[in-house]
Design a protein around this motif. Structure first.
Motif, PDB file in Angstrom:
ATOM      1  N   ASN A  16      57.143 -12.716 -66.111  1.00 57.64           N
ATOM      2  CA  ASN A  16      56.600 -14.072 -66.193  1.00 57.64           C
ATOM      3  C   ASN A  16      57.484 -15.117 -65.515  1.00 57.64           C
ATOM      4  O   ASN A  16      57.167 -16.303 -65.550  1.00 57.64           O
ATOM      5  CB  ASN A  16      56.357 -14.463 -67.647  1.00 57.64           C
ATOM      6  CG  ASN A  16      55.260 -13.633 -68.274  1.00 57.64           C
ATOM      7  OD1 ASN A  16      54.375 -13.146 -67.586  1.00 57.64           O
ATOM      8  ND2 ASN A  16      55.316 -13.461 -69.571  1.00 57.64           N
ATOM      9  N   LEU A  17      58.582 -14.699 -64.926  1.00 56.53           N
ATOM     10  CA  LEU A  17      59.440 -15.648 -64.221  1.00 56.53           C
ATOM     11  C   LEU A  17      59.033 -15.731 -62.757  1.00 56.53           C
ATOM     12  O   LEU A  17      58.514 -14.777 -62.193  1.00 56.53           O
ATOM     13  CB  LEU A  17      60.912 -15.222 -64.302  1.00 56.53           C
ATOM     14  CG  LEU A  17      61.644 -15.486 -65.595  1.00 56.53           C
ATOM     15  CD1 LEU A  17      63.099 -15.049 -65.464  1.00 56.53           C
ATOM     16  CD2 LEU A  17      61.599 -16.950 -65.980  1.00 56.53           C
ATOM     17  N   TYR A  77      59.419 -18.719 -59.064  1.00 59.60           N
ATOM     18  CA  TYR A  77      59.976 -19.948 -58.514  1.00 59.60           C
ATOM     19  C   TYR A  77      58.904 -20.610 -57.666  1.00 59.60           C
ATOM     20  O   TYR A  77      57.933 -19.973 -57.250  1.00 59.60           O
ATOM     21  CB  TYR A  77      61.253 -19.672 -57.715  1.00 59.60           C
ATOM     22  CG  TYR A  77      61.107 -18.602 -56.675  1.00 59.60           C
ATOM     23  CD1 TYR A  77      60.761 -18.914 -55.366  1.00 59.60           C
ATOM     24  CD2 TYR A  77      61.318 -17.263 -56.986  1.00 59.60           C
ATOM     25  CE1 TYR A  77      60.619 -17.926 -54.416  1.00 59.60           C
ATOM     26  CE2 TYR A  77      61.191 -16.277 -56.041  1.00 59.60           C
ATOM     27  CZ  TYR A  77      60.843 -16.613 -54.751  1.00 59.60           C
ATOM     28  OH  TYR A  77      60.702 -15.635 -53.809  1.00 59.60           O
ATOM     29  N   LYS A  85      59.603 -11.406 -71.429  1.00 57.33           N
ATOM     30  CA  LYS A  85      58.331 -11.970 -70.961  1.00 57.33           C
ATOM     31  C   LYS A  85      58.313 -13.495 -71.055  1.00 57.33           C
ATOM     32  O   LYS A  85      57.272 -14.115 -70.894  1.00 57.33           O
ATOM     33  CB  LYS A  85      57.175 -11.376 -71.750  1.00 57.33           C
ATOM     34  CG  LYS A  85      56.985  -9.895 -71.470  1.00 57.33           C
ATOM     35  CD  LYS A  85      55.748  -9.362 -72.077  1.00 57.33           C
ATOM     36  CE  LYS A  85      55.611  -7.886 -71.706  1.00 57.33           C
ATOM     37  NZ  LYS A  85      54.396  -7.305 -72.240  1.00 57.33           N
ATOM     38  N   ALA A  86      59.481 -14.090 -71.245  1.00 52.74           N
ATOM     39  CA  ALA A  86      59.567 -15.550 -71.335  1.00 52.74           C
ATOM     40  C   ALA A  86      59.283 -16.187 -69.984  1.00 52.74           C
ATOM     41  O   ALA A  86      59.606 -15.629 -68.944  1.00 52.74           O
ATOM     42  CB  ALA A  86      60.952 -15.959 -71.817  1.00 52.74           C
ATOM     43  N   GLN A  87      58.655 -17.354 -70.025  1.00 50.55           N
ATOM     44  CA  GLN A  87      58.421 -18.115 -68.805  1.00 50.55           C
ATOM     45  C   GLN A  87      59.607 -19.040 -68.566  1.00 50.55           C
ATOM     46  O   GLN A  87      60.453 -19.236 -69.442  1.00 50.55           O
ATOM     47  CB  GLN A  87      57.125 -18.900 -68.921  1.00 50.55           C
ATOM     48  CG  GLN A  87      55.911 -17.995 -68.991  1.00 50.55           C
ATOM     49  CD  GLN A  87      54.623 -18.779 -69.037  1.00 50.55           C
ATOM     50  OE1 GLN A  87      54.619 -19.983 -69.244  1.00 50.55           O
ATOM     51  NE2 GLN A  87      53.505 -18.078 -68.856  1.00 50.55           N
ATOM     52  N   LEU A  88      59.657 -19.622 -67.391  1.00 50.97           N
ATOM     53  CA  LEU A  88      60.804 -20.423 -66.983  1.00 50.97           C
ATOM     54  C   LEU A  88      61.079 -21.575 -67.947  1.00 50.97           C
ATOM     55  O   LEU A  88      62.232 -21.801 -68.342  1.00 50.97           O
ATOM     56  CB  LEU A  88      60.592 -20.958 -65.566  1.00 50.97           C
ATOM     57  CG  LEU A  88      61.755 -21.693 -64.938  1.00 50.97           C
ATOM     58  CD1 LEU A  88      62.990 -20.810 -64.867  1.00 50.97           C
ATOM     59  CD2 LEU A  88      61.381 -22.190 -63.569  1.00 50.97           C
ATOM     60  N   ASP A  89      60.040 -22.285 -68.368  1.00 52.94           N
ATOM     61  CA  ASP A  89      60.240 -23.413 -69.288  1.00 52.94           C
ATOM     62  C   ASP A  89      60.788 -22.954 -70.635  1.00 52.94           C
ATOM     63  O   ASP A  89      61.595 -23.653 -71.253  1.00 52.94           O
ATOM     64  CB  ASP A  89      58.933 -24.185 -69.476  1.00 52.94           C
ATOM     65  CG  ASP A  89      58.517 -24.915 -68.203  1.00 52.94           C
ATOM     66  OD1 ASP A  89      59.421 -25.286 -67.419  1.00 52.94           O
ATOM     67  OD2 ASP A  89      57.303 -25.101 -67.996  1.00 52.94           O
ATOM     68  N   GLU A  90      60.367 -21.782 -71.095  1.00 46.80           N
ATOM     69  CA  GLU A  90      60.893 -21.237 -72.344  1.00 46.80           C
ATOM     70  C   GLU A  90      62.378 -20.912 -72.211  1.00 46.80           C
ATOM     71  O   GLU A  90      63.156 -21.166 -73.127  1.00 46.80           O
ATOM     72  CB  GLU A  90      60.138 -19.967 -72.736  1.00 46.80           C
ATOM     73  CG  GLU A  90      58.690 -20.192 -73.086  1.00 46.80           C
ATOM     74  CD  GLU A  90      57.950 -18.885 -73.321  1.00 46.80           C
ATOM     75  OE1 GLU A  90      58.470 -18.042 -74.078  1.00 46.80           O
ATOM     76  OE2 GLU A  90      56.874 -18.702 -72.738  1.00 46.80           O
ATOM     77  N   THR A 109      53.831 -21.311 -58.364  1.00 47.74           N
ATOM     78  CA  THR A 109      54.811 -20.309 -58.781  1.00 47.74           C
ATOM     79  C   THR A 109      54.579 -18.988 -58.052  1.00 47.74           C
ATOM     80  O   THR A 109      53.470 -18.468 -58.038  1.00 47.74           O
ATOM     81  CB  THR A 109      54.734 -20.081 -60.305  1.00 47.74           C
ATOM     82  OG1 THR A 109      54.979 -21.326 -60.962  1.00 47.74           O
ATOM     83  CG2 THR A 109      55.778 -19.074 -60.759  1.00 47.74           C
ATOM     84  N   LYS A 146      66.637 -26.159 -65.201  1.00 42.43           N
ATOM     85  CA  LYS A 146      65.646 -25.399 -64.445  1.00 42.43           C
ATOM     86  C   LYS A 146      66.156 -25.132 -63.022  1.00 42.43           C
ATOM     87  O   LYS A 146      66.001 -24.030 -62.498  1.00 42.43           O
ATOM     88  CB  LYS A 146      64.336 -26.180 -64.415  1.00 42.43           C
ATOM     89  CG  LYS A 146      63.163 -25.458 -63.838  1.00 42.43           C
ATOM     90  CD  LYS A 146      61.922 -26.328 -64.001  1.00 42.43           C
ATOM     91  CE  LYS A 146      60.669 -25.572 -63.616  1.00 42.43           C
ATOM     92  NZ  LYS A 146      59.458 -26.377 -63.855  1.00 42.43           N
ATOM     93  N   ARG A 154      56.720 -15.078 -56.675  1.00 36.64           N
ATOM     94  CA  ARG A 154      57.744 -14.126 -57.078  1.00 36.64           C
ATOM     95  C   ARG A 154      58.492 -13.506 -55.902  1.00 36.64           C
ATOM     96  O   ARG A 154      59.441 -12.769 -56.091  1.00 36.64           O
ATOM     97  CB  ARG A 154      57.107 -13.018 -57.917  1.00 36.64           C
ATOM     98  CG  ARG A 154      56.543 -13.559 -59.222  1.00 36.64           C
ATOM     99  CD  ARG A 154      55.939 -12.484 -60.075  1.00 36.64           C
ATOM    100  NE  ARG A 154      56.783 -11.346 -60.310  1.00 36.64           N
ATOM    101  CZ  ARG A 154      57.743 -11.267 -61.224  1.00 36.64           C
ATOM    102  NH1 ARG A 154      57.997 -12.303 -61.984  1.00 36.64           N
ATOM    103  NH2 ARG A 154      58.444 -10.162 -61.380  1.00 36.64           N
TER     104      ARG A 154
END
Length: 139
Positions: free
Chosen positions: A81-82, A84, A48-53, A92, A62, A94
């Motif tokens: 949660n990912l 582009y 469930k990590a986001q892109l920045d994480e 953002t 990135k 999907r």
């Protein structure tokens, strides 16, 4: 067949194809980065990590992660949660290349252009039908 090109990362020469966009050396580095990202995302806690994480935890840029997503190597269905950025506004998303709002805006613009063309065509036809001739026929 591919064409000769310079690698965008190291400026080395290589044969560019549809699937190969960097030289062999940089490709191997990208593969290592992919493995790092995939190992991180494979853990249940990190799904469930986001892109920045993901960027912070893996140290992978990135842009490179977004490249993996666009290539379909990272399936977004598995990572809620990912995403582009939309090609037009940067929101953002999907799937596809544009967000829903940008798609609607483009469709509205196309519809408006079609309406203007129809009106223009109709006016041209009307102008031809209203042509009057001032000469009388010869007897």
């Amino acid at each position: 067949m591919g064409e000769l090109a310079n690698c965008p990362k190291c400026n080395g020469l290589f044969v560019q194809t549809q699937f190969k966009t960097v030289c062999d050396k940089c490709y191997k580095e990208e593969e290592k980065a992919y493995e790092t990202v995939y190992k991180f995302l494979k853990k249940r806690d990190n799904r469930k990590a986001q892109l920045d994480e993901v960027v912070d935890e893996t140290g992978v840029s990135k842009d490179l992660i977004l490249k993996f997503i666009r290539q379909g190597r990272i399936q977004l269905i598995n990572f809620p949660n990912l995403g582009y950025p939309c090609d037009k506004c940067g929101k953002t998303i999907r799937e596809d290349r544009l967000c829903g709002e940008c798609k609607q805006g483009i469709h509205k613009q196309i519809h408006q252009l079609e309406q203007e063309k129809m009106i223009s065509d109709r006016n041209k036809l009307s102008a031809r039908e209203m042509t009057f001739y001032s000469q009388s026929p010869k007897k």
